[in-house]
Scaffold this motif. Structure first.
Motif, mmCIF file in Angstrom:
data_model
loop_
_atom_site.group_PDB
_atom_site.id
_atom_site.type_symbol
_atom_site.label_atom_id
_atom_site.label_comp_id
_atom_site.label_asym_id
_atom_site.label_seq_id
_atom_site.Cartn_x
_atom_site.Cartn_y
_atom_site.Cartn_z
ATOM 1 N N LEU A 78 13.385 4.043 14.845
ATOM 2 C CA LEU A 78 13.215 5.388 14.277
ATOM 3 C C LEU A 78 11.984 5.468 13.367
ATOM 4 C CD1 LEU A 78 16.968 6.116 13.469
ATOM 5 C CD2 LEU A 78 15.587 7.251 15.225
ATOM 6 N N PHE B 122 12.144 8.265 3.302
ATOM 7 C CA PHE B 122 11.331 9.431 2.950
ATOM 8 C C PHE B 122 11.198 9.579 1.439
ATOM 9 C CE2 PHE B 122 13.731 10.107 6.834
ATOM 10 C CZ PHE B 122 12.688 10.254 7.735
ATOM 11 N N LEU C 87 15.079 14.344 9.830
ATOM 12 C CA LEU C 87 13.732 13.781 9.697
ATOM 13 C C LEU C 87 13.586 12.529 10.563
ATOM 14 C CD1 LEU C 87 13.210 14.194 5.830
ATOM 15 C CD2 LEU C 87 11.946 15.410 7.625
ATOM 16 N N GLN C 88 14.624 11.688 10.579
ATOM 17 C CA GLN C 88 14.560 10.446 11.371
ATOM 18 C C GLN C 88 14.473 10.742 12.861
ATOM 19 O OE1 GLN C 88 18.016 8.267 10.046
ATOM 20 N NE2 GLN C 88 16.977 7.459 8.232
ATOM 21 N N ARG C 89 15.120 11.821 13.268
ATOM 22 C CA ARG C 89 15.038 12.205 14.682
ATOM 23 C C ARG C 89 13.606 12.582 15.046
ATOM 24 N NH1 ARG C 89 19.465 16.014 17.559
ATOM 25 N NH2 ARG C 89 18.680 15.896 19.678
ATOM 26 N N MET C 90 12.822 13.013 14.065
ATOM 27 C CA MET C 90 11.430 13.395 14.337
ATOM 28 C C MET C 90 10.481 12.207 14.191
ATOM 29 S SD MET C 90 11.116 17.321 12.936
ATOM 30 C CE MET C 90 11.515 17.072 11.215
ATOM 31 N N THR C 91 10.701 11.346 13.185
ATOM 32 C CA THR C 91 9.765 10.228 12.993
ATOM 33 C C THR C 91 9.766 9.315 14.230
ATOM 34 O OG1 THR C 91 11.463 9.056 11.715
ATOM 35 C CG2 THR C 91 9.719 10.164 10.484
ATOM 36 N N TYR C 92 10.867 9.265 14.948
ATOM 37 C CA TYR C 92 10.926 8.492 16.188
ATOM 38 C C TYR C 92 9.727 8.816 17.075
ATOM 39 C CZ TYR C 92 12.322 7.172 20.921
ATOM 40 O OH TYR C 92 12.344 6.650 22.187
ATOM 41 N N TYR C 93 9.335 10.083 17.096
ATOM 42 C CA TYR C 93 8.278 10.538 18.008
ATOM 43 C C TYR C 93 6.873 10.399 17.431
ATOM 44 C CZ TYR C 93 12.137 12.560 20.648
ATOM 45 O OH TYR C 93 13.289 12.730 21.367
ATOM 46 N N LEU C 94 6.777 10.060 16.153
ATOM 47 C CA LEU C 94 5.442 10.059 15.514
ATOM 48 C C LEU C 94 4.700 8.750 15.771
ATOM 49 C CD1 LEU C 94 6.059 11.869 12.110
ATOM 50 C CD2 LEU C 94 5.480 12.825 14.317
#
Lengths: 205, 205
Positions: free
Chosen positions: A78, A109, B198-205
């Motif tokens: 993640l 975060f 937020l963690q669901r999004m950082t996976y993609y960053l």
């Protein structure tokens, strides 16, 4: 990363597993099973095994999962094996609550900036942070290389601020404004709107 | 209701459609199309037509949807053609923010009670509401026939309070505490945890 695309629904469950594993570790537990984890999070053991198997082999038949090891792996997957800077835009009640919330840091975060367009709020402090003008948003975010933002402005202002966030290089927005946002390819939005969550439940009542 | 079971993923999209339709109506618009609505909410026109067709025929080939009519129908389906009383448990920053939030009423909800276990807070007011002791929670919720609650207590207290809410007859809980809750059959929980989002999004960053 293994090169294949993982369905977002699976990605969305990983933070839930991670959260539950951390609670177990806080309680002094060292190992768990997909059955136990499943019971904690309300997801079947088979689903959990299937989800985790997308990313590798983390457990052993018989002994189950080593909690600390699985936590480390999930944090890596993640990308929260680091701490991300987050900007908050909107210093109303919700912006205040988020900025003062203690639960972000140990989950990857930290809020490093807060903005508002209300002149009465500029220069005031929330904890250690000084409320800055949204006029300074693009330059401050670019300078700080901030790629995550939480948006807590009124719906009427949300798209305009989103455009600024995109201009500033933000790649992921957690939107508390009750409106859908348009963002270009490569920018992700997640939504938190208590009314839509409540409506999803009243359907069943 | 048509007697068949609608997938929850579809139910979850209806509040998003409803929200977008209301924004259109506020802007003075009277009709829309699945294409336009789709563009607003980031969902394909075909998916929207398919979702809505589960509940009946709401649009006409060529003229599209009458916005006010579709809003009324969606409110009926989601049972927010009435106003639901909601209790908030936890009068910290998040409980304050939710209690003071102006966005609930015109979406089918009003907060009528707030509880906390901190003796220093009891009797204090948030807007028109007086903070009550969690000792009074079960009796007050039963007396008020409140079936919805928002939970903003620390993770460590969340399950205990949840058990009280269930005892009091609450059927739907919006949980802001960063922990999964165990509830009996017939009680629904939805989760809001900014870190998991937020963690669901950082996976993609």
């Amino acid at each position: 990363m293994v090169g294949k695309e993982i369905p977002d629904i699976i990605v969305g469950r990983l933070p839930i597993y991670l959260r539950a594993l951390r609670h177990m570790r806080e309680d002094g537990q060292q190992t768990t099973s997909s059955q136990e984890l499943g019971k904690q999070v309300g997801i079947s053991a088979a689903q959990i095994r299937k989800d985790l198997s997308q990313f590798g082999e983390f457990g052993k038949q018989g002994t189950g999962y080593l909690i600390s090891y699985l936590i480390d792996k999930l944090c890596e997957i993640l990308k929260v094996d680091r701490v991300w800077d987050v900007a908050v835009v909107g210093a109303g009640d919700m912006g205040h609550a988020l900025t003062r919330y203690q639960g972000f840091f140990n989950r990857g975060f930290r809020i490093t900036m807060i903005f508002d367009n209300n002149p009465d709020l500029l220069g005031k402090k929330i904890g250690d942070l000084t409320i800055q003008s949204t006029d300074a948003l693009v330059s401050a975010l670019k300078a700080g290389k901030v790629s995550l933002a939480m948006l807590t402005v009124p719906a009427t202002a949300a798209q305009k601020i989103t455009d600024l966030l995109v201009e500033a290089g933000v790649k992921a927005i957690l939107n508390y404004a009750p409106i859908s946002l348009n963002v270009p390819e490569g920018v992700i939005v997640q939504y938190i709107d208590p009314s839509t969550h409540l409506q999803r439940m009243t359907y069943y009542l």
